[in-house]
Design an enzyme around this catalytic site. Sequence first.
Site: not given
Ligand code: CA
Length: 538
Positions: A81, A123, A180, A346-347
Amino acid sequence: MKFMLCSRLIAVLALSLCCVAAGFAADGKPAGNPFLQTVRVAPNLEPAIPHPEQDAEVRAKLERIKAKTGRAPNILILLVDDMGYGDPGAFGGGAAIGAPTPNIDALASGGLKLTSTYAQPTCTPTRAAINTGRLPTRSGLTRPILTGENPKVNPWADEATAAGLLSEAGYRTGMAGKWHLGEAIGTQPHQVGYDEYFGILSVVSEMSQVIDGHLYPEIVNKAERLAKVKQIASTLVTRGLRGQPTEVVKKMASIDDLSRMDQMFADWSDGFIRRSAKDKKPFYLVHAFSKVHNDNYPAPGYAGKSPAGLPYKDAVVEVDDIVGRLINTLKETGQLENTLVFFTSDNGANEDTWPDTGFQPFRGGKGTTWEGGVRVPGIAYWPGTIKAGRTSDGLFDLTDLFNTSLALGNAHEKIAPTRYIDGVNQTGFLLGDNGESARQAVFMYSENNLMAMRWQEFKIHMRVFNTAETRQNIDASTIAVTGMSPWVFNLYADPKEQRSSGHRYFEWGFPVVLSMMGAHAATFAQFPRKDIGLSVAR
Ligand code: CA
């Protein structure tokens, strides 16, 4: 002079688009554009570049493995993450920035390092993209789900996850760690296709905001407000099996609890792999770390373990250790040579939370569609099947994990024709000894805005993020529409996207890009966007 140039550009664009669309020749030249290489095999499938020879090579490889193991290969997706592109040593960080990552680096040197892997800017959208193979603007999961928020419409009611389709194809499917993608009944992992789930439905900062009075005094030091936020914040580690109610594993009530979460997830994934190996079941496991998203609290034994000694860097070291542990579990259980491991984030790093954040050698960070927000480390690792030591800048979008996973599990034909799938099957790219990407372009969105696209080494912005302050990408940025010429950066010459060379050097490329954007836009007519209530009116 400037006006003449621009007028000419527009005229060229209009003429070229017209030719591509209508298929007739202009000035005696052949119809179509030689740069457009893709083939669309079905109305709902993203066009892909055909590579028949590498497909045949990979089919033969997979048949050999299946003859040896007697079952379809396992798939392990390691999703960190908010890790920046430049955090792992293999991508330029590691020891150089105070947090060595020997285990992640070993995956890169032992497999395929992908230098042009793209996530969504935040996310929830990226997780939606991986699970559905669809851009978030289609599924409606266009931005992070916030504390106490549930979408008005269940986004999963008419989505199909890779986990669900692989489960139908005989896989054991598991989701560990951060979800999430919904907390309400009907939106949790074991209710949308996973056989097993163990993790958190929200994000660590949703928990730390009601625990850490030093970081969040406006909540923690105000008893009445704290009580209310606690009512809506998701602070539980939960678990569930398909068809069974969700169980509470533990309420996260202290910083010590938060610090241990990733070790809990690692224990569970370790057990999942061991059970699957024992039962001789092929598995699909998404191991989604809670770290290194803010707020990072070092697990027992990790405070000061990194040379930097900062909580973020200690968290990078912990993530790297867990990667090493799970790879070792594959090895111990005899699964290493029958498992595709894909490592990514994820980013991009969240610059707004500095110093609790990572690094990327690009412009911008999490939340933007500058390279710093969307380009992430990507590694495909499969000893004996993926040639060691490869590096490629071929395009890989994380939606491709959907198609690639289904293809490996012989479940690609299960994709329903009713939903548009933006991912493409990249088994040939990842597994071929000299595999090339099947993806021609990456489309980059912020919520429902098409911001930019990557094609070859070029990045073309239709809209841009303007950031008012250094390291204020999310909290103080605006979006602007570009002028007459889209902004264009050659990412080989200008990886930081500092100076657009738009109309002067890229005139030849605009018709190609506009044609691809036109084809992309046309898909929404047949396959409309879903609105699940996350759009913010402005
Ligand atoms: Ca993230």
